[in-house]
Design an enzyme around this catalytic site. Structure first.
Site, short mmCIF file in Angstrom:
data_model
loop_
_atom_site.label_atom_id
_atom_site.label_comp_id
_atom_site.label_asym_id
_atom_site.label_seq_id
_atom_site.Cartn_x
_atom_site.Cartn_y
_atom_site.Cartn_z
N ASN A 156 0.84 -1.20 0.00
CA ASN A 156 0.00 0.00 0.00
C ASN A 156 0.87 1.24 0.00
O ASN A 156 1.72 1.42 0.88
CB ASN A 156 -0.90 0.03 1.25
CG ASN A 156 -2.02 1.04 1.11
OD1 ASN A 156 -2.97 0.82 0.37
ND2 ASN A 156 -1.91 2.16 1.80
N GLU A 157 0.70 2.06 -1.01
CA GLU A 157 1.42 3.34 -1.09
C GLU A 157 2.89 3.22 -0.69
O GLU A 157 3.35 3.85 0.27
CB GLU A 157 0.69 4.40 -0.27
CG GLU A 157 -0.66 4.74 -0.85
CD GLU A 157 -1.31 5.98 -0.23
OE1 GLU A 157 -0.94 6.35 0.90
OE2 GLU A 157 -2.21 6.54 -0.87
N CYS A 162 15.34 4.34 3.68
CA CYS A 162 15.98 4.04 4.96
C CYS A 162 17.47 4.34 4.85
O CYS A 162 18.08 4.08 3.81
CB CYS A 162 15.75 2.56 5.27
SG CYS A 162 16.65 2.00 6.71
N GLU A 315 -8.35 4.56 -4.70
CA GLU A 315 -8.92 5.17 -3.49
C GLU A 315 -9.31 6.61 -3.76
O GLU A 315 -8.58 7.34 -4.45
CB GLU A 315 -7.88 5.24 -2.36
CG GLU A 315 -7.50 3.96 -1.72
CD GLU A 315 -6.46 4.19 -0.61
OE1 GLU A 315 -6.42 5.29 -0.02
OE2 GLU A 315 -5.68 3.26 -0.37
N TRP A 323 -7.23 14.25 7.25
CA TRP A 323 -5.92 14.93 7.19
C TRP A 323 -5.95 16.14 6.26
O TRP A 323 -4.93 16.78 6.06
CB TRP A 323 -4.82 13.94 6.80
CG TRP A 323 -5.12 13.08 5.62
CD1 TRP A 323 -5.75 11.87 5.64
CD2 TRP A 323 -4.83 13.36 4.25
NE1 TRP A 323 -5.87 11.37 4.36
CE2 TRP A 323 -5.31 12.27 3.48
CE3 TRP A 323 -4.22 14.42 3.58
CZ2 TRP A 323 -5.19 12.22 2.10
CZ3 TRP A 323 -4.11 14.35 2.20
CH2 TRP A 323 -4.59 13.26 1.48
N GLU A 363 -7.40 7.07 11.76
CA GLU A 363 -8.31 7.46 10.69
C GLU A 363 -9.78 7.29 11.09
O GLU A 363 -10.64 7.14 10.22
CB GLU A 363 -7.96 6.70 9.42
CG GLU A 363 -6.55 7.07 8.98
CD GLU A 363 -6.13 6.51 7.64
OE1 GLU A 363 -5.45 7.23 6.89
OE2 GLU A 363 -6.46 5.36 7.36
N PHE A 365 -11.94 9.33 12.00
CA PHE A 365 -12.88 10.35 11.49
C PHE A 365 -12.69 10.62 10.00
O PHE A 365 -13.19 11.61 9.46
CB PHE A 365 -12.76 11.64 12.31
CG PHE A 365 -13.12 11.42 13.75
CD1 PHE A 365 -14.40 11.01 14.10
CD2 PHE A 365 -12.18 11.56 14.75
CE1 PHE A 365 -14.75 10.75 15.42
CE2 PHE A 365 -12.51 11.31 16.07
CZ PHE A 365 -13.79 10.90 16.41
C1 GLA Z 1 -4.08 6.62 1.73
C2 GLA Z 1 -3.93 5.19 2.26
C3 GLA Z 1 -5.13 4.72 3.01
C4 GLA Z 1 -5.67 5.79 3.90
C5 GLA Z 1 -6.00 7.01 3.07
C6 GLA Z 1 -6.60 8.12 3.89
O1 GLA Z 1 -4.49 6.70 0.46
O2 GLA Z 1 -3.64 4.27 1.25
O3 GLA Z 1 -4.75 3.58 3.76
O4 GLA Z 1 -4.74 6.10 4.88
O5 GLA Z 1 -4.81 7.50 2.52
O6 GLA Z 1 -6.89 9.23 3.11
#
Ligand code: GLA
Length: 683
Positions: A156-157, A162, A315, A323, A363, A365
């Protein structure tokens, strides 16, 4: 060759995806049971499972629990939903981070992070690689061939880097592989400067530490390349395991727009389709056109990174993001508009973070389809349901492509080189913003564009716009020369052709063959004070510029515009040069938007590039098209917070939802949208 065929995300995809991240492991059985029904109600046909599920899958070292995931996969299959199954490597269980602290990241100062957070491990760590390989193999072994599995969502992302001992060793190996000898490395990095010549590989450390080396541009750029390659090699490790169990199951990972930590074009070559996470209102307000244009740019970038095949909006938020600086709700219409924008620009679905709002932690909220109130009559839930119903009517578009004849060059390595070599001037270059200014001018006149980098094939385009092509790499100058010589049109600007791919300046200015293509040699550049402006005169029109101007010598090109003030008044500000069957424009200053728009209109009409549509509409309305082998879908999107009257000026447009023939005049409410179909036609 850019894609112009119908290419779904995965072979058995018949529907546009609508769904998103789902974490049933956070919830008791009765909630999970409700979810199955609520998803049906919300027209959800896809879920992403398993992101961040490592501690549920391997609660203690070597002890695995797949029962919950088995049940979940079976249930999704019974409900006819596609599953993007994630590998959980973006966050490690507490037992792992505490037993093997060497897997955790070290910051530039040499301090190791504690267990916690996410994306907190070193891609160079052998222990982390082993642990990741085990869980990925277990998942692949168990779920390859499961009827619900549509694709793998790797990690994920991915991001960050490092500075720990294993990364430093890996960096030195990467450098040895690249340069073969220290002599070569010293030459490329110009290390006689300040007596920095290396005489052993173990004298090399990453740049960036406040107490460490920061002055060698070649080192800094190579560290950025290495860090991006580390991400790609970790992804490739995961990919190879998954592919060894099921070579035909596509893999993707969710990318992050123009995030600087990984080269998007390079990583995309290891993905079967590109996907990305869009959170546009971090930088702007949903009521402002600019945010919508930025989002359109990022969609086009992601489509282009996949060579024009469809991508997936992996997403976006169903309402707001916790955020964002201001947690503004989407206004009525905005949710559908945001989803349709992605589809219009080439996405084969709309997915959310997240299905159900978590009850606790960071997360809790953040927006979700199902909020803490658990209501299916809540406004957000209804918006999602409505978009899902609309997408159901657009399934014929699956795998459709966007027709373009224009490309803008956006290159991660150029971005890194500019950040590195112009560090003292860090606020002025604004590379990405400059790219966006050209994109915006084309968006305004309804011209579809691809975004390419220095490695891409240019042969299918008629116009290539390459602003601030500061570093030349991968033979881009040769390919631009043959592109122009064969009849293409190149538009480039100040700050182009300054350094080679090791950041060494070209002696004598822009190298051949680009110099002959442009017919100019810039001699020096002037920076304007932040509050200073100057003007150029082009065709009796005056345009203001800020920030940069270049003095051009040895002009064999035709001068179209000249500077008006300062000691270089009367010198060339805009040139055009005939080269072979094509031509090349050079813009020597950072001009106001009106200049860019005027030039873009002229270039497009010179090269027979027509707007996507001839409809007349107010500013804020965008018309986009996407094609299938038999039909063109026409999206009319009103990004403005006001009602728009649109004169379509096209016969045979059929409403994509109702099948009715469209009237010539349509009205769209604020943030309204319509989708039409017509027989396949290219502009
Ligand atoms: C990213 C992450 C998610 C979540 C969203 C919140 O895209 O991949 O897991 O944290 O941000 O906006």
């Amino acid at each position: 060759m850019k894609n112009t065929r119908q290419t779904p995300l995965f072979p058995n995809q018949t529907r546009l995806l609508h769904g998103g991240d789902y974490n049933p492991e956070q919830w008791p059985a009765e909630i999970v049971a409700q979810d199955a029904d609520l998803m049906d109600q919300a027209n959800v046909n896809s879920v992403t499972l398993g992101v961040f599920s490592w501690c549920a899958l391997e609660p203690s070292e070597g002890v695995f629990d797949f029962d919950w995931l088995d049940r979940m996969m079976d249930s999704q299959s019974e409900h006819g939903r596609y599953v993007g199954l994630a590998t959980p490597t973006a966050a490690v269980p507490a037992w792992m981070g505490t037993k093997y602290p060497e897997i955790l990241r070290v910051n530039p100062d040499g301090l190791r992070n504690r267990q916690g957070n996410r994306v907190n491990t070193s891609y160079a760590s052998k222990v982390f690689q082993e642990k990741a390989a085990i869980i990925v193999s277990k998942l692949a072994e168990r779920y390859t061939g499961h009827p619900a599995l549509a694709f793998w969502h790797i990690s994920n992302e991915y991001g960050g880097c490092c500075y720990g001992p294993e990364s430093i060793l890996a960096f030195r190996e990467w450098l040895e592989h690249k340069y073969e000898s220290l002599e070569n490395l010293n030459r490329c990095w110009w290390t006689e400067f300040w007596s920095h010549r290396y005489s052993a590989w173990d004298q090399i450390f990453p740049p960036g530490a406040p107490l460490g080396e920061t002055s060698i541009h070649g080192l800094t750029l190579d560290w950025k390349r290495f860090s991006s390659d580390q991400i790609i090699s970790f992804l490739t490790m995961e990919r190879c395991i998954l592919k060894s169990y099921g070579p035909d199951i596509p893999v993707t990972t969710n990318l992050m727009g123009t995030y600087a930590g990984v080269d998007g074009f390079k990583i995309s070559k290891h993905l079967d389709f590109v996907s990305w996470d869009s959170y546009p209102w971090f930088h702007g307000k949903p009521s402002e056109l600019d945010g919508w244009i930025r989002t359109a740019f990022h969609h086009d970038l992601n489509r282009s990174m996949g060579d024009g095949r469809s991508f997936l909006l992996m997403e976006c938020t169903p309402s707001s993001s916790n955020w964002y600086p201001t947690m503004k709700l989407k206004r009525p219409g905005q949710h559908t508009l945001e989803g349709l924008q992605a589809i219009a620009h080439g996405s084969d679905g709309v997915q959310y973070f997240q299905w159900r709002q978590s009850a606790g932690s960071l997360e809790q909220f953040h927006g979700a389809v199902v909020g803490h109130n658990n209501r299916s009559d809540a406004r957000v839930f209804c918006d999602v349901k409505e978009l899902g119903a609309k997408l159901n009517q657009l399934d014929g578009l699956v795998g459709g492509w966007v027709h373009t004849k224009v490309a803008i060059v956006f290159d991660w390595e150029v971005l890194w080189a500019i950040q590195t070599c112009l560090e003292y001037r860090s606020k002025t270059p604004q590379y990405t913003e400059t790219i966006l200014s050209f994109y915006r001018s084309l968006f305004d006149i309804s011209i579809a564009v691809d975004i390419v980098d220095s490695t891409c094939d240019l042969t299918d385009y008629r116009v290539v716009i390459a602003p601030m092509l500061f570093m030349l790499r991968n033979g881009i100058e040769q390919r631009l020369a043959s592109f122009v010589s064969n009849g293409g049109c190149l538009v480039t600007t100040y700050l182009s052709g300054w350094v080679d791919d090791s950041t060494k300046a070209y002696l004598g200015g822009i190298p051949e063959p680009l110099r002959s293509v442009l017919g100019i040699v810039p001699e020096e550049w002037d920076e304007l004070y932040p509050d200073e402006t100057n003007t150029i005169l082009w065709d009796r029109r005056q345009f203001t510029f800020t920030t940069y101007s270049e003095r051009i010598l040895n002009v064999s090109a035709t001068v179209l515009a000249t500077f008006e003030n300062d000691f270089y008044a009367g010198e060339p500000a805009l040139t055009v040069n005939q080269y072979g069957s094509g031509k090349a424009y050079y813009i020597a200053s950072r001009n106001e938007a009106a200049f860019t728009s005027t030039l873009m209109q002229q270039v497009m009409s010179e090269h027979g590039i027509l707007p996507i549509s001839n409809a007349s509409h107010p500013v804020g309305v965008s018309i986009r098209t996407r094609n299938t082998p038999t039909e063109t879908y026409v999206f009319v999107l009103n990004y403005a917070n006001t009602t728009a009257e649109i004169s379509l000026d096209e016969p045979n447009l059929q409403d994509a939802y109702t099948g009715e023939l469209a009237t010539v005049q349509i009205t769209l409410e604020a943030f309204g949208s319509r989708v039409f179909r017509k027989p396949l036609s290219y502009c």
